[in-house]
Design a protein around this motif. Structure first.
Motif, PDB file in Angstrom:
ATOM      1  N   ALA A 319      21.993 -24.536   6.645  1.00 29.26           N
ATOM      2  CA  ALA A 319      22.944 -24.429   5.534  1.00 29.26           C
ATOM      3  C   ALA A 319      23.604 -25.759   5.231  1.00 29.26           C
ATOM      4  CB  ALA A 319      24.004 -23.382   5.869  1.00 29.26           C
ATOM      5  N   LEU A 320      23.866 -26.541   6.279  1.00 31.32           N
ATOM      6  CA  LEU A 320      24.578 -27.806   6.099  1.00 31.32           C
ATOM      7  C   LEU A 320      23.645 -28.976   5.831  1.00 31.32           C
ATOM      8  CD1 LEU A 320      27.111 -27.313   9.028  1.00 31.32           C
ATOM      9  CD2 LEU A 320      27.695 -27.346   6.602  1.00 31.32           C
ATOM     10  N   GLY A 321      22.344 -28.758   5.964  1.00 36.97           N
ATOM     11  CA  GLY A 321      21.400 -29.856   5.761  1.00 36.97           C
ATOM     12  C   GLY A 321      21.388 -30.836   6.911  1.00 36.97           C
ATOM     13  N   LEU A 322      21.700 -30.358   8.109  1.00 36.60           N
ATOM     14  CA  LEU A 322      21.709 -31.200   9.306  1.00 36.60           C
ATOM     15  C   LEU A 322      20.665 -30.689  10.284  1.00 36.60           C
ATOM     16  CD1 LEU A 322      25.590 -31.332   9.826  1.00 36.60           C
ATOM     17  CD2 LEU A 322      24.173 -33.095   8.760  1.00 36.60           C
ATOM     18  N   SER A 323      20.401 -31.483  11.320  1.00 35.32           N
ATOM     19  CA  SER A 323      19.508 -31.008  12.371  1.00 35.32           C
ATOM     20  C   SER A 323      20.270 -30.088  13.310  1.00 35.32           C
ATOM     21  CB  SER A 323      18.939 -32.184  13.162  1.00 35.32           C
ATOM     22  OG  SER A 323      19.968 -32.816  13.918  1.00 35.32           O
ATOM     23  N   ALA A 324      19.535 -29.178  13.965  1.00 40.55           N
ATOM     24  CA  ALA A 324      20.181 -28.254  14.895  1.00 40.55           C
ATOM     25  C   ALA A 324      20.842 -29.006  16.042  1.00 40.55           C
ATOM     26  CB  ALA A 324      19.150 -27.259  15.432  1.00 40.55           C
ATOM     27  N   GLY A 325      20.219 -30.102  16.496  1.00 41.10           N
ATOM     28  CA  GLY A 325      20.812 -30.899  17.561  1.00 41.10           C
ATOM     29  C   GLY A 325      22.138 -31.515  17.153  1.00 41.10           C
ATOM     30  N   THR A 326      22.211 -31.979  15.907  1.00 43.04           N
ATOM     31  CA  THR A 326      23.473 -32.564  15.420  1.00 43.04           C
ATOM     32  C   THR A 326      24.576 -31.520  15.383  1.00 43.04           C
ATOM     33  OG1 THR A 326      22.275 -34.192  14.088  1.00 43.04           O
ATOM     34  CG2 THR A 326      24.557 -33.738  13.476  1.00 43.04           C
ATOM     35  N   VAL A 327      24.253 -30.330  14.906  1.00 41.19           N
ATOM     36  CA  VAL A 327      25.262 -29.269  14.849  1.00 41.19           C
ATOM     37  C   VAL A 327      25.713 -28.894  16.253  1.00 41.19           C
ATOM     38  CG1 VAL A 327      25.643 -26.852  14.218  1.00 41.19           C
ATOM     39  CG2 VAL A 327      24.491 -28.396  12.629  1.00 41.19           C
ATOM     40  N   ARG A 328      24.782 -28.774  17.190  1.00 40.32           N
ATOM     41  CA  ARG A 328      25.163 -28.442  18.576  1.00 40.32           C
ATOM     42  C   ARG A 328      26.090 -29.499  19.152  1.00 40.32           C
ATOM     43  NH1 ARG A 328      19.487 -27.237  18.887  1.00 40.32           N
ATOM     44  NH2 ARG A 328      19.139 -24.968  18.901  1.00 40.32           N
ATOM     45  N   ALA A 329      25.750 -30.785  18.917  1.00 39.68           N
ATOM     46  CA  ALA A 329      26.584 -31.862  19.461  1.00 39.68           C
ATOM     47  C   ALA A 329      27.981 -31.842  18.844  1.00 39.68           C
ATOM     48  CB  ALA A 329      25.906 -33.207  19.207  1.00 39.68           C
ATOM     49  N   ARG A 330      28.056 -31.597  17.546  1.00 38.06           N
ATOM     50  CA  ARG A 330      29.373 -31.595  16.892  1.00 38.06           C
ATOM     51  C   ARG A 330      30.215 -30.407  17.347  1.00 38.06           C
ATOM     52  NH1 ARG A 330      28.087 -33.535  10.627  1.00 38.06           N
ATOM     53  NH2 ARG A 330      27.169 -35.557  11.206  1.00 38.06           N
ATOM     54  N   ILE A 331      29.586 -29.262  17.557  1.00 38.93           N
ATOM     55  CA  ILE A 331      30.343 -28.101  18.023  1.00 38.93           C
ATOM     56  C   ILE A 331      30.832 -28.326  19.448  1.00 38.93           C
ATOM     57  CG2 ILE A 331      30.121 -25.656  18.644  1.00 38.93           C
ATOM     58  CD1 ILE A 331      28.405 -25.294  16.171  1.00 38.93           C
ATOM     59  N   ARG A 332      30.022 -28.984  20.291  1.00 39.99           N
ATOM     60  CA  ARG A 332      30.495 -29.321  21.639  1.00 39.99           C
ATOM     61  C   ARG A 332      31.711 -30.242  21.565  1.00 39.99           C
ATOM     62  NH1 ARG A 332      24.893 -29.761  22.945  1.00 39.99           N
ATOM     63  NH2 ARG A 332      25.029 -32.031  22.639  1.00 39.99           N
ATOM     64  N   ASP A 333      31.663 -31.230  20.668  1.00 37.60           N
ATOM     65  CA  ASP A 333      32.806 -32.136  20.516  1.00 37.60           C
ATOM     66  C   ASP A 333      34.041 -31.385  20.029  1.00 37.60           C
ATOM     67  OD1 ASP A 333      31.171 -34.195  21.303  1.00 37.60           O
ATOM     68  OD2 ASP A 333      30.729 -34.880  19.262  1.00 37.60           O
ATOM     69  N   LEU A 334      33.855 -30.444  19.093  1.00 37.68           N
ATOM     70  CA  LEU A 334      34.992 -29.686  18.567  1.00 37.68           C
ATOM     71  C   LEU A 334      35.546 -28.732  19.616  1.00 37.68           C
ATOM     72  CD1 LEU A 334      33.717 -28.903  14.957  1.00 37.68           C
ATOM     73  CD2 LEU A 334      35.327 -30.661  15.687  1.00 37.68           C
ATOM     74  N   ALA A 335      34.689 -28.224  20.492  1.00 41.85           N
ATOM     75  CA  ALA A 335      35.177 -27.376  21.585  1.00 41.85           C
ATOM     76  C   ALA A 335      36.096 -28.167  22.497  1.00 41.85           C
ATOM     77  CB  ALA A 335      33.999 -26.795  22.361  1.00 41.85           C
ATOM     78  N   ARG A 336      35.696 -29.411  22.800  1.00 43.38           N
ATOM     79  CA  ARG A 336      36.575 -30.264  23.623  1.00 43.38           C
ATOM     80  C   ARG A 336      37.865 -30.589  22.877  1.00 43.38           C
ATOM     81  NH1 ARG A 336      31.502 -32.578  25.143  1.00 43.38           N
ATOM     82  NH2 ARG A 336      31.672 -34.130  23.474  1.00 43.38           N
ATOM     83  N   LEU A 337      37.766 -30.804  21.581  1.00 43.97           N
ATOM     84  CA  LEU A 337      38.952 -31.126  20.797  1.00 43.97           C
ATOM     85  C   LEU A 337      39.927 -29.963  20.761  1.00 43.97           C
ATOM     86  CD1 LEU A 337      39.893 -33.586  19.119  1.00 43.97           C
ATOM     87  CD2 LEU A 337      38.919 -32.483  17.104  1.00 43.97           C
ATOM     88  N   LEU A 338      39.389 -28.748  20.678  1.00 49.90           N
ATOM     89  CA  LEU A 338      40.233 -27.556  20.647  1.00 49.90           C
ATOM     90  C   LEU A 338      40.645 -27.092  22.038  1.00 49.90           C
ATOM     91  CD1 LEU A 338      38.284 -25.518  17.925  1.00 49.90           C
ATOM     92  CD2 LEU A 338      40.570 -26.494  17.668  1.00 49.90           C
TER      93      LEU A 338
END
Length: 504
Positions: A319-338
């Motif tokens: 949906a976002l036009g990104l790779s699945a690996g990029t989305v996984r990495a960003r969600i991991r970063d946001l989990a740490r941020l939250l």
């Protein structure tokens, strides 16, 4: 009167061979101008009305305009309109209604000639269609890349400021693309204050309608008819400013994942539209959400919202036009941020609740344009006269006291999941904890996957909800939590020998 004279009069009279040749010449000259002129000439020759009816678009051309509805009805039910002459033409139906004084042979000649010329025009358009489709796809890619000015300059449409995006998926997209192309008749020149682009990208059909802030619903109607006839699922997002085309594009994909055969076109603003959020106390709900989401930028929030709406990282990546690996990495970063475990089903439900929350209302008398008012507001906040925020830092693992334990929320939760049999409730809760994955849930429940699938079907029928929708699953998880009187433990699943379930 001699028979010879009569024959000569018929040959040269108003309906003779010479007149038929003149009629063919008139139709040919009209066809070189446009399809509308061709239909108008046909109506004139039969001294009645003529309509070119498309099964998706309705009346493509009509002379007079008031005959459009009659022409569409006649094409849909020809036996109910025996007085009309019909011919298939270029994927549509030509319908002629002649005056009573016009001979049937002449009407037949006009209909046959007009249909043939429409076929020729359709073949010529088909020869150019491939190149035009590639150009449309390129312009959509440029919009997604942020080159808004280049696209509007190409279209010569600087006054087009907003876009509405549709993303369609299905089995036979090439055919659906051609059908919609004929129905929309897209042009790179703005028509009536709008311009429609369409192209196939990554196994789906993307339609972008550029307009001046509000569309007339024409494209939505065409997409709805196409989805029903071609068995497609579609998501819709917008209108949004042209600069936010990537946001509309991803929101439309998130909405499409909530579409079903019973509801084939889903607007993005309906995805995640909750029956729960209006029942929550507005002030504490907004303050909690604002505190939880404070570390996130709007881009972060949008990524999380698309992920939670689509229900999986690969779908969010598409949906976002990104790779699945990029989305996984960003969600991991946001989990740490939250500071939260975003793999926990309860945390995900709370996060979706926070992302849906309204903006917190300003304190009474607060005016950001006045320094004195701002200072007095800060003084009130320090003195404790303004409503206090939640004690301590807000966390996603738990909700503030008084948010879900109100009478209105309990009534909503009981109305949603009340009446579920014990084994269905336990199975549903376990399945939701495993993020709608049947195999691990069945393993924890110690039942066969087929058994669990049957129970989930019963749950869906009892709840009257689409369990394939990730946002629906989040609400059901919250409703189960609000109505829980004991642990929904798989160990408490009633049994009678081995893996056999015993109904209570």
């Amino acid at each position: 009167m001699s028979s010879t004279g009569t024959t000569d009069h018929e040959a040269t009279g108003p309906w003779g061979a010479r007149h038929e040749r003149d009629a063919a010449d008139r139709l040919l000259r009209a066809a070189t101008r446009s399809g509308a002129h061709l239909i108008a000439e046909a109506a004139s020759l039969v001294q009645g009305w003529a309509v070119l009816a498309d099964p998706i678009a309705g009346a493509v051309y009509s002379t007079p305009a008031a005959a459009a509805a009659d022409g569409v009805h006649a094409a849909a039910a020809p036996r109910e309109h025996p007085h009309c002459t019909q011919r298939p033409a270029a994927g549509a139906v030509l319908v002629l209604a002649a005056a009573p004084t016009v001979p049937p042979g002449h009407v037949c000649h006009v209909a046959t000639t007009t249909a043939a010329l429409l076929e020729v025009r359709g073949q010529r358009a088909a020869e150019l269609r491939g190149e035009q489709m590639r150009l449309h796809t390129t312009l959509i890619r440029l919009l997604l890349a942020g080159h808004t000015a280049a696209v509007t300059e190409t279209l010569g449409a600087n006054r087009l400021t907003h876009v509405t995006v549709y993303r369609l998926s299905g089995v036979d997209l090439p055919t659906a693309h051609e059908v919609l192309w004929r129905a929309v008749r897209p042009s790179l020149a703005p028509y009536a204050g709008a311009c429609t682009l369409m192209g196939r990208r990554d196994g789906e059909l993307v339609v972008a309608e550029l307009h001046r802030g509000g569309d007339d619903g024409r494209i939505l109607r065409l997409v709805s008819r196409l989805s029903e006839r071609q068995h497609l699922l579609a998501g819709m997002a917008g209108p949004l400013p042209l600069a936010e085309m990537p946001t509309a594009h991803s929101d439309a994909a998130a909405a499409r994942h909530s579409a079903t055969p019973d509801r084939r076109v889903v607007p993005a603003d309906a995805v995640g539209a909750s029956r729960l959020t209006p029942l929550l106390p507005t002030a504490p709900y907004a303050r909690w959400a604002e505190s939880v989401l404070r570390p996130l930028s709007p881009v972060h929030q949008h990524l999380l919202l698309v992920w939670l709406r689509t229900g999986s990282k690969p779908r969010a990546a598409a949906a976002l036009g990104l790779s699945a690996g990029t989305v996984r990495a960003r969600i991991r970063d946001l989990a740490r941020l939250l500071g939260a475990d975003l793999e926990d089903a309860t945390v995900r439900a709370h996060l979706l609740l926070a992302l849906r929350a309204p903006a917190p209302a300003p304190a009474p008398g607060d005016d950001s344009d006045s320094d004195s008012d701002s200072d007095s507001s800060n003084t009130r906040s320090r003195s404790g006269s303004s409503p206090p925020g939640p004690p301590g830092p807000a966390r996603l693992e738990s909700l503030p006291d008084g948010l879900l334990d109100t009478e209105a929320v309990r009534s909503w939760a009981v109305g949603l999941v009340g009446g579920l049999a014990p084994h269905l409730r336990i199975a549903l809760a376990c399945w939701l904890r495993h993020h709608a994955r049947t195999a691990p849930a069945a393993a924890e429940l110690h039942v066969h996957r087929t058994t669990l699938a049957g129970w989930l079907t019963q749950c869906a029928e009892h709840l009257a909800r689409n369990l394939a929708d990730a946002t629906v699953r989040a609400e059901i998880h919250l409703a189960l939590t609000a109505t829980r009187t004991g642990p929904d433990d798989p160990a408490a699943l009633p049994r009678r020998g081995g893996r056999t379930y015993r109904r209570l």
